[in-house]
Motif scaffolding. Structure first.
Motif, mmCIF file in Angstrom:
data_model
loop_
_atom_site.group_PDB
_atom_site.id
_atom_site.type_symbol
_atom_site.label_atom_id
_atom_site.label_comp_id
_atom_site.label_asym_id
_atom_site.label_seq_id
_atom_site.Cartn_x
_atom_site.Cartn_y
_atom_site.Cartn_z
ATOM 1 N N GLU A 1 0.747 -1.193 -0.085
ATOM 2 C CA GLU A 1 0.010 -0.043 0.002
ATOM 3 C C GLU A 1 0.890 1.337 0.124
ATOM 4 O O GLU A 1 2.133 1.209 0.676
ATOM 5 C CB GLU A 1 -0.811 0.027 1.281
ATOM 6 C CG GLU A 1 -1.629 -1.109 1.454
ATOM 7 C CD GLU A 1 -1.119 -2.387 2.327
ATOM 8 O OE1 GLU A 1 -1.837 -3.442 2.331
ATOM 9 O OE2 GLU A 1 -0.065 -2.168 2.584
ATOM 10 N N SER A 2 0.171 2.182 -0.532
ATOM 11 C CA SER A 2 0.965 3.626 -0.329
ATOM 12 C C SER A 2 0.640 3.995 1.081
ATOM 13 O O SER A 2 0.003 3.559 1.866
ATOM 14 C CB SER A 2 0.341 4.613 -1.407
ATOM 15 O OG SER A 2 -1.077 5.106 -1.035
ATOM 16 N N GLN B 1 -2.882 5.033 1.757
ATOM 17 C CA GLN B 1 -3.668 3.758 1.548
ATOM 18 C C GLN B 1 -3.608 3.117 3.027
ATOM 19 O O GLN B 1 -4.491 2.602 3.713
ATOM 20 C CB GLN B 1 -3.295 3.075 0.772
ATOM 21 C CG GLN B 1 -3.707 3.416 -0.871
ATOM 22 C CD GLN B 1 -3.233 2.464 -2.026
ATOM 23 O OE1 GLN B 1 -2.321 1.969 -2.005
ATOM 24 N NE2 GLN B 1 -4.134 2.500 -3.024
#
Length: 201
Positions: A6-7, A10
């Protein structure tokens, strides 16, 4: 399962409870590095059994948000960063919060009762081991459904337990208690009948 892709945004959105504990532990450690004030914060929260016996009951909770040094913090937060999200996703925010806090607190309570009065400890390890214990309970119920989880979690639990007794300056009491508490809570949360009731809601 435990590969984080995930970023940053996120990760925060998907795993708010894990993110909260990561931020709290890191910020608290940074505060303890501030001259004078840092020492006051550290000594206010460190789990010294003699001081708990004198009435400093909050020291059954605060040690799980303090760390002895950067490497101690790094190891615990890396473990939380990797293993926490999957458990928060599976169990839900409130249940993850319960597992994390109760494992850490009971680890400190066991340390108080089983270690001498001069014993002092800090660290989130009891709570981290609670996460592993909860995964152990999930493996118990899904060993024929999720064999990959079993192949990952059981060796990690075994290695973590062995290293607990091989390394110096480790609160083995907190580690083992957290593991057991996480497992017992997980047995309740991940019972097949309860999982079915979750899905019906």
């Amino acid at each position: 399962m435990f590969v984080r892709t995930e970023s940053f945004s996120q990760y925060i959105r998907l795993y708010p409870v894990v993110t909260f504990f990561l931020a709290l532990n890191i910020l608290t450690h940074l505060v303890t590095l501030i001259p004078v004030i840092g020492n006051e914060v550290y000594f206010f929260g460190v789990g010294v059994n003699a001081w708990i016996a004198e009435g400093d009951w909050w020291r059954l909770v605060t040690p799980m948000f303090l760390h002895a040094d950067f490497m101690h913090l790094l190891f615990n937060m890396f473990s939380l960063f990797i293993f926490g999200p999957e458990l928060e996703k599976i169990a839900g925010k409130a249940r993850f919060l319960t597992i994390y806090l109760l494992a850490g607190i009971f680890g400190n309570i066991a340390t108080y009762f089983l270690q001498p009065l001069e014993y002092a400890s800090v660290g989130a390890s009891g709570a981290i081991y609670g996460i592993l214990g909860a995964f152990g309970a999930l493996v118990y119920y899904t060993k024929h459904i999720l064999p990959q989880l079993r192949q990952i979690i059981l060796p990690i639990i075994a290695i973590g337990t062995i290293m607990t007794f091989l390394q110096s300056n480790i609160n083995a009491t907190s580690h083992i208690t957290g593991l057991v508490v996480g497992f017992l809570i997980g047995l309740s949360y991940f019972h097949p009948k309860r999982i079915i009731s979750w899905r019906k809601r």
